[in-house]
Design a protein around this motif. Sequence first.
Motif, mmCIF file in Angstrom:
data_model
loop_
_atom_site.group_PDB
_atom_site.id
_atom_site.type_symbol
_atom_site.label_atom_id
_atom_site.label_comp_id
_atom_site.label_asym_id
_atom_site.label_seq_id
_atom_site.Cartn_x
_atom_site.Cartn_y
_atom_site.Cartn_z
ATOM 1 N N ARG A 21 31.802 12.942 34.820
ATOM 2 C CA ARG A 21 30.474 13.446 35.141
ATOM 3 C C ARG A 21 30.543 14.930 35.493
ATOM 4 N N ALA A 22 29.433 15.607 35.296
ATOM 5 C CA ALA A 22 29.396 17.055 35.500
ATOM 6 C C ALA A 22 29.501 17.389 36.983
ATOM 7 N N ALA A 23 30.331 18.388 37.292
ATOM 8 C CA ALA A 23 30.422 18.915 38.649
ATOM 9 C C ALA A 23 29.612 20.197 38.806
ATOM 10 N N ALA A 24 29.430 20.917 37.707
ATOM 11 C CA ALA A 24 28.578 22.114 37.676
ATOM 12 C C ALA A 24 28.044 22.237 36.263
ATOM 13 N N ALA A 25 26.808 22.682 36.146
ATOM 14 C CA ALA A 25 26.175 22.754 34.836
ATOM 15 C C ALA A 25 25.447 24.082 34.678
ATOM 16 N N ALA A 26 25.620 24.657 33.494
ATOM 17 C CA ALA A 26 24.904 25.884 33.129
ATOM 18 C C ALA A 26 25.059 26.980 34.179
ATOM 19 N N GLY A 27 26.272 27.110 34.718
ATOM 20 C CA GLY A 27 26.525 28.167 35.680
ATOM 21 C C GLY A 27 26.676 29.517 34.997
ATOM 22 N N ALA A 28 26.357 30.568 35.706
ATOM 23 C CA ALA A 28 26.491 31.926 35.172
ATOM 24 C C ALA A 28 27.114 32.818 36.228
ATOM 25 N N GLY A 29 28.023 33.679 35.797
ATOM 26 C CA GLY A 29 28.633 34.632 36.710
ATOM 27 C C GLY A 29 27.592 35.518 37.351
ATOM 28 N N ARG A 30 27.758 35.812 38.642
ATOM 29 C CA ARG A 30 26.758 36.608 39.340
ATOM 30 C C ARG A 30 26.765 38.055 38.875
ATOM 31 N N ASP A 31 27.887 38.508 38.327
ATOM 32 C CA ASP A 31 27.991 39.869 37.810
ATOM 33 C C ASP A 31 28.766 39.840 36.499
ATOM 34 N N PRO A 32 28.480 40.760 35.596
ATOM 35 C CA PRO A 32 29.335 40.884 34.421
ATOM 36 C C PRO A 32 30.744 41.303 34.843
ATOM 37 N N VAL A 33 31.703 41.031 34.007
ATOM 38 C CA VAL A 33 33.049 41.567 34.228
ATOM 39 C C VAL A 33 32.925 43.080 34.358
ATOM 40 N N ASN A 34 33.519 43.660 35.405
ATOM 41 C CA ASN A 34 33.291 45.082 35.653
ATOM 42 C C ASN A 34 34.532 45.763 36.209
ATOM 43 N N ALA A 35 34.607 47.063 35.966
ATOM 44 C CA ALA A 35 35.775 47.859 36.341
ATOM 45 C C ALA A 35 35.993 47.935 37.850
ATOM 46 N N PRO A 36 34.946 48.079 38.693
ATOM 47 C CA PRO A 36 35.218 48.155 40.137
ATOM 48 C C PRO A 36 35.914 46.918 40.686
ATOM 49 N N MET A 37 35.469 45.733 40.262
ATOM 50 C CA MET A 37 36.112 44.524 40.753
ATOM 51 C C MET A 37 37.549 44.428 40.257
ATOM 52 N N ILE A 38 37.785 44.844 39.021
ATOM 53 C CA ILE A 38 39.155 44.856 38.490
ATOM 54 C C ILE A 38 40.022 45.796 39.319
ATOM 55 N N ARG A 39 39.471 46.974 39.649
ATOM 56 C CA ARG A 39 40.239 47.943 40.437
ATOM 57 C C ARG A 39 40.555 47.394 41.815
ATOM 58 N N HIS A 40 39.559 46.792 42.478
ATOM 59 C CA HIS A 40 39.804 46.236 43.812
ATOM 60 C C HIS A 40 40.877 45.148 43.748
ATOM 61 N N TRP A 41 40.805 44.294 42.746
ATOM 62 C CA TRP A 41 41.782 43.213 42.593
ATOM 63 C C TRP A 41 43.186 43.795 42.422
ATOM 64 N N CYS A 42 43.315 44.780 41.538
ATOM 65 C CA CYS A 42 44.631 45.358 41.273
ATOM 66 C C CYS A 42 45.183 46.068 42.506
ATOM 67 N N GLU A 43 44.316 46.742 43.258
ATOM 68 C CA GLU A 43 44.778 47.398 44.479
ATOM 69 C C GLU A 43 45.251 46.375 45.497
ATOM 70 N N ALA A 44 44.514 45.264 45.639
ATOM 71 C CA ALA A 44 44.901 44.227 46.602
ATOM 72 C C ALA A 44 46.208 43.561 46.199
ATOM 73 N N MET A 45 46.417 43.388 44.902
ATOM 74 C CA MET A 45 47.614 42.708 44.414
ATOM 75 C C MET A 45 48.783 43.657 44.183
ATOM 76 N N GLY A 46 48.523 44.967 44.253
ATOM 77 C CA GLY A 46 49.583 45.925 43.954
ATOM 78 C C GLY A 46 49.971 45.915 42.489
ATOM 79 N N ASP A 47 49.026 45.558 41.612
ATOM 80 C CA ASP A 47 49.302 45.443 40.172
ATOM 81 C C ASP A 47 48.943 46.762 39.492
ATOM 82 N N THR A 48 49.946 47.454 38.974
ATOM 83 C CA THR A 48 49.733 48.769 38.357
ATOM 84 C C THR A 48 49.785 48.719 36.833
ATOM 85 N N ASN A 49 49.635 47.551 36.248
ATOM 86 C CA ASN A 49 49.699 47.417 34.788
ATOM 87 C C ASN A 49 48.629 48.306 34.152
#
Length: 320
Positions: A21-49
């Motif tokens: 049975r469905a646990a979630a249906a027709a969900g949508a991300g609250r924001d498009p994939v975006n550079a600021p969130m990627i930057r914050h994630w990489c800074e928090a993880m120390g990922d310099t790729n």
Amino acid sequence: MNGRSARPDALGARLKAYEGRAAAAAGAGRDPVNAPMIRHWCEAMGDTNPAYRGPDAVAPPTMLQAWTMGGLSGHADRTGAYDELLGLLDESGCTSVVATDCEQEYLRPLRPGDEVTFDAVIESVSDRKTTKLGTGYFVTTRMDVRVADELVGTHRFRILKYAPAPRRPPAARPGRPRPVVNRDNAGFWQGVAEHRLLIQRCTGCGTLRHPWLPGCNACGCLEWDTLEASGAGTVYSYVVMHHPPFPAFDPPYAVGLIELAEGVRMVSNVVGVPYDKVRIGLPVRVEFLSHEDDEGALVLPVFRAVEGERRPGESTASGE
């Protein structure tokens, strides 16, 4: 977590009916994939790729779930079936919950501007299990993440809903928790047993890294060697642990994020100074403590405060 299966019970049969049975249906991300969130994630993880920067950047694959999370406002897309399932477990006394593991599969990279949608299904409900935490059921959900009609990844998430086991007073003071040693970090712990603090070094680009990883975050190279650290460092950050208490330790005590002279950071206890005297920038030096318990000898690195010692790289007024 491993556990014993009990005989099938009436509740288990009712819970099994929710599989598929469905646990979630027709969900949508609250924001498009975006550079600021990627930057914050990489800074928090120390990922310099470099793949995560610039005009052709992609999002780190492990951010898959980040684009589907509901935030503090909750999950408006969750179905009644999932809430019913959790309600049945609560009514049965399985009022506690712990996340046990997740699995992700990445089918294509996400790029800034992608708008994700998702659906989730109750994939499985285990038979009744008895664990150290208590008796309950493992519930696994699978989320399918899409961009338009294209499946870009899946996310499986497993929880244990359980009735807590009665607490029993310990018969004796337990020993120090032992680190989880696997094929990726075994070399580090072998060095510790020999009273050597070893840092991984990428043989492709020379980047030092800790904790030990199978590959280099900077260049992706899978080849590496080691560098023996001098043992000198400073407290980069710290916390004082008061709660929850653990029988092997006597709170309060300081846990520090130590920046070694070589530039990498590691977490360990700060000793040799009262917990309320630990400060950011405090010079420390590694020390190896040996513990004996029923499982044998255990050697752990800790960092002792060094009074009067200069921070690594710090010069005196005379330039010495």
